[in-house]
Design a protein around this motif. Structure first.
Motif, PDB file in Angstrom:
ATOM      1  N   GLY A   1       0.961  -1.394  -0.410  1.00 50.22           N
ATOM      2  CA  GLY A   1      -0.207  -0.178   0.249  1.00 50.22           C
ATOM      3  C   GLY A   1       0.946   1.071  -0.442  1.00 50.22           C
ATOM      4  N   ILE A   2       2.309   1.293  -0.474  1.00 52.91           N
ATOM      5  CA  ILE A   2       2.678   2.133  -0.554  1.00 52.91           C
ATOM      6  C   ILE A   2       2.570   3.505  -1.502  1.00 52.91           C
ATOM      7  CG2 ILE A   2       5.650   3.380  -0.997  1.00 52.91           C
ATOM      8  CD1 ILE A   2       5.255   0.810   1.438  1.00 52.91           C
ATOM      9  N   PRO A   3       2.380   4.573  -1.221  1.00 52.20           N
ATOM     10  CA  PRO A   3       2.004   5.828  -1.982  1.00 52.20           C
ATOM     11  C   PRO A   3       2.609   6.165  -3.182  1.00 52.20           C
ATOM     12  CG  PRO A   3       1.246   6.809   0.100  1.00 52.20           C
ATOM     13  CD  PRO A   3       2.327   5.052   0.202  1.00 52.20           C
ATOM     14  N   HIS A   4       2.270   6.346  -4.553  1.00 53.85           N
ATOM     15  CA  HIS A   4       3.118   6.589  -5.481  1.00 53.85           C
ATOM     16  C   HIS A   4       4.107   7.440  -5.514  1.00 53.85           C
ATOM     17  CE1 HIS A   4      -0.081   4.757  -8.896  1.00 53.85           C
ATOM     18  NE2 HIS A   4       0.047   3.935  -7.761  1.00 53.85           N
ATOM     19  N   THR A   5       3.907   8.169  -4.929  1.00 54.58           N
ATOM     20  CA  THR A   5       4.866   9.243  -4.163  1.00 54.58           C
ATOM     21  C   THR A   5       6.010   9.100  -4.033  1.00 54.58           C
ATOM     22  OG1 THR A   5       3.288  10.265  -2.784  1.00 54.58           O
ATOM     23  CG2 THR A   5       3.135  11.588  -4.461  1.00 54.58           C
ATOM     24  N   ASP A   6       5.936   7.873  -2.648  1.00 58.21           N
ATOM     25  CA  ASP A   6       6.979   7.363  -1.747  1.00 58.21           C
ATOM     26  C   ASP A   6       7.951   6.704  -2.311  1.00 58.21           C
ATOM     27  OD1 ASP A   6       5.046   8.576  -0.496  1.00 58.21           O
ATOM     28  OD2 ASP A   6       4.627   7.108   1.349  1.00 58.21           O
ATOM     29  N   GLY A   7       7.408   6.544  -4.074  1.00 57.54           N
ATOM     30  CA  GLY A   7       8.636   5.506  -4.842  1.00 57.54           C
ATOM     31  C   GLY A   7       8.748   3.903  -4.515  1.00 57.54           C
ATOM     32  N   LEU A   8       9.348   3.314  -4.844  1.00 58.00           N
ATOM     33  CA  LEU A   8       9.347   1.875  -4.925  1.00 58.00           C
ATOM     34  C   LEU A   8       9.826   1.240  -3.153  1.00 58.00           C
ATOM     35  CD1 LEU A   8      10.822   0.727  -8.472  1.00 58.00           C
ATOM     36  CD2 LEU A   8       7.907   1.470  -7.576  1.00 58.00           C
ATOM     37  N   ALA A   9       9.335   0.297  -2.669  1.00 54.42           N
ATOM     38  CA  ALA A   9       9.683  -0.449  -1.357  1.00 54.42           C
ATOM     39  C   ALA A   9      10.877  -1.281  -2.121  1.00 54.42           C
ATOM     40  CB  ALA A   9       8.667  -1.125  -1.202  1.00 54.42           C
ATOM     41  N   PHE A  10      11.959  -0.559  -2.792  1.00 57.69           N
ATOM     42  CA  PHE A  10      13.475  -1.307  -2.939  1.00 57.69           C
ATOM     43  C   PHE A  10      13.783  -2.559  -1.666  1.00 57.69           C
ATOM     44  CE2 PHE A  10      15.253   2.238  -2.004  1.00 57.69           C
ATOM     45  CZ  PHE A  10      16.448   1.568  -1.875  1.00 57.69           C
ATOM     46  N   GLU A  11      13.726  -1.958  -0.336  1.00 58.23           N
ATOM     47  CA  GLU A  11      14.795  -2.297   0.422  1.00 58.23           C
ATOM     48  C   GLU A  11      14.275  -3.976   1.123  1.00 58.23           C
ATOM     49  OE1 GLU A  11      13.815   1.485   0.981  1.00 58.23           O
ATOM     50  OE2 GLU A  11      12.530   0.856   0.566  1.00 58.23           O
ATOM     51  N   GLU A  12      12.719  -4.183   0.251  1.00 55.34           N
ATOM     52  CA  GLU A  12      12.432  -6.191   0.358  1.00 55.34           C
ATOM     53  C   GLU A  12      13.064  -6.351  -0.006  1.00 55.34           C
ATOM     54  OE1 GLU A  12      10.242  -5.949   2.552  1.00 55.34           O
ATOM     55  OE2 GLU A  12      10.079  -3.482   3.495  1.00 55.34           O
ATOM     56  N   LYS A  13      13.208  -6.166  -2.055  1.00 54.82           N
ATOM     57  CA  LYS A  13      13.889  -6.760  -2.540  1.00 54.82           C
ATOM     58  C   LYS A  13      15.282  -6.892  -2.741  1.00 54.82           C
ATOM     59  CE  LYS A  13       9.419  -9.283  -4.032  1.00 54.82           C
ATOM     60  NZ  LYS A  13      10.065 -10.454  -3.894  1.00 54.82           N
TER      61      LYS A  13
END
Length: 281
Positions: free
Chosen positions: A263-275
Motif C-alpha cells: 500500500g505504498i503511495p505512488h509518491t513514495d517510490g518503490l519499496a526496493f528495500e524489500e527486494k
C-alpha cells in the motif's frame, strides 16, 4: 622519508551525478544502495539537495551547482579513477556543461558512461527544459556508452514528434537512430501495450531485443533510477547487456509489485528495500 600517497582506486567505483532527495525514494537515494549491493563503490556528486522530490505539494530545495566544481576538484586531488559514470536529472545548461567536463576528464576507455536523459514524460518536456537544454542534453547523450531514455525523451533526442501509440517496432527504430548519434547501447524504456510495459533495446553489433513485463498500476517515483543503477553497475561488472536489462526489468517489476502489496503511495517510490537482497552481483 615521506610515506607514499594512498591509492584510493583498489575498488571499482561509479561516479553518480544526480540529486540527493531525502524522502520519496528516487535519484541517489535508491541508486547508491543498489550500486553498492552489486559490489561497486558509489561516489555521489550532488546536483541538488531536496527534502523530498518535486512530486509532493511542497519541498525544500537547494541547488548544488555553485559547489559542483569544488566537489570535483577535491576528487581530483585524491586521484580518483572511475570505472563508471552515471548521470540523472540535470536542472540547467550549466550543470550539463559541468557533467560534460567531468566525463572528458574522468571518462576514458576503461570507464562506462551511462546517461539517463531525464527530460520529460507523457509526451512533454519538463518545465525546466528549454529547447536549448534539450539540445545540450542530446550532445551529452552522444558522448555516452549507454543511454536509457523513456519514449518521450527518445522522441526529443531524435527530433521526432511524440505519439503515445508508438509500439515496439517504432521504438526499436528510435533506439537504432539514437545509437547512430554516439551511444553503443540504447534502452527505450516504458513502451506500453495493453497489459505489458516493455524496454526496447539496441546494442551495436548484436541482435535487438525487447524485455516486457506485466503492467502494474500507474507511474511511481524512482523506477527509472532503479533501472539505470542496475544497468550502470552491471556494465562496470562486465555483465552482458541483455542479461542486465532482463535483471533490471524484473527487479523493477518485483519492486512495483511489493509496493502495491504494502500500500505504498505512488509518491513514495518503490519499496526496493524489500527486494534488495535478491540482486546478485
Amino acid at each position: 622519508m615521506e610515506s607514499p600517497a594512498p591509492n584510493h582506486n583498489h575498488q571499482k567505483k561509479i561516479a553518480l551525478i544526480n540529486d540527493v532527495t531525502g524522502f520519496g525514494r528516487c535519484s541517489a537515494a535508491v541508486q547508491l544502495p543498489i550500486i553498492s549491493q552489486l559490489g561497486v563503490q558509489c561516489c555521489v556528486l550532488p546536483t541538488s539537495i531536496l527534502s523530498n522530490h518535486t512530486g509532493f505539494p511542497s519541498y525544500s530545495f537547494q541547488d548544488f551547482t555553485p559547489h559542483m566544481r569544488e566537489h570535483i576538484a577535491e576528487w581530483r586531488k585524491l586521484g580518483l579513477q572511475f570505472r563508471g559514470i552515471c548521470t540523472g536529472f540535470l536542472g540547467s545548461a550549466e550543470q550539463i556543461a559541468i557533467v560534460s567536463e567531468f566525463i572528458e576528464e574522468f571518462g576514458g576507455p576503461r570507464c562506462t558512461v551511462l546517461v539517463d536523459p531525464v527530460m520529460g514524460d507523457e509526451g512533454k518536456p519538463y518545465g525546466t527544459y528549454t529547447p536549448e537544454m534539450c539540445a545540450r542534453m542530446a550532445e551529452l547523450a552522444a558522448h555516452a556508452d549507454i543511454i536509457t531514455p523513456n519514449l518521450t525523451e527518445a522522441c526529443i533526442l531524435a527530433g521526432r514528434d511524440y505519439d503515445a501509440s508508438i509500439g515496439t517496432p517504432e521504438a526499436l527504430q528510435l533506439a537504432r537512430e539514437l545509437s547512430e548519434m554516439g551511444p553503443s547501447r540504447v534502452v527505450v524504456t516504458g513502451v506500453e501495450a495493453a497489459n505489458t510495459v516493455a524496454n526496447v533495446c539496441f546494442e551495436r553489433g548484436a541482435e535487438p531485443f525487447t524485455v516486457a513485463t506485466e503492467r502494474l498500476g500507474g507511474q511511481r517515483s524512482g523506477c527509472g533510477d532503479v533501472f539505470s543503477a542496475i544497468i550502470a553497475a552491471d556494465a562496470v561488472n562486465g555483465v552482458p547487456f541483455e542479461a542486465s536489462v532482463r535483471k533490471a526489468s524484473q527487479f523493477t517489476h518485483d519492486c512495483v509489485r511489493v509496493s502495491i502489496d504494502l500500500g505504498i503511495p505512488h509518491t513514495d517510490g518503490l519499496a526496493f528495500e524489500e527486494k534488495l537482497h535478491t540482486l546478485a552481483r
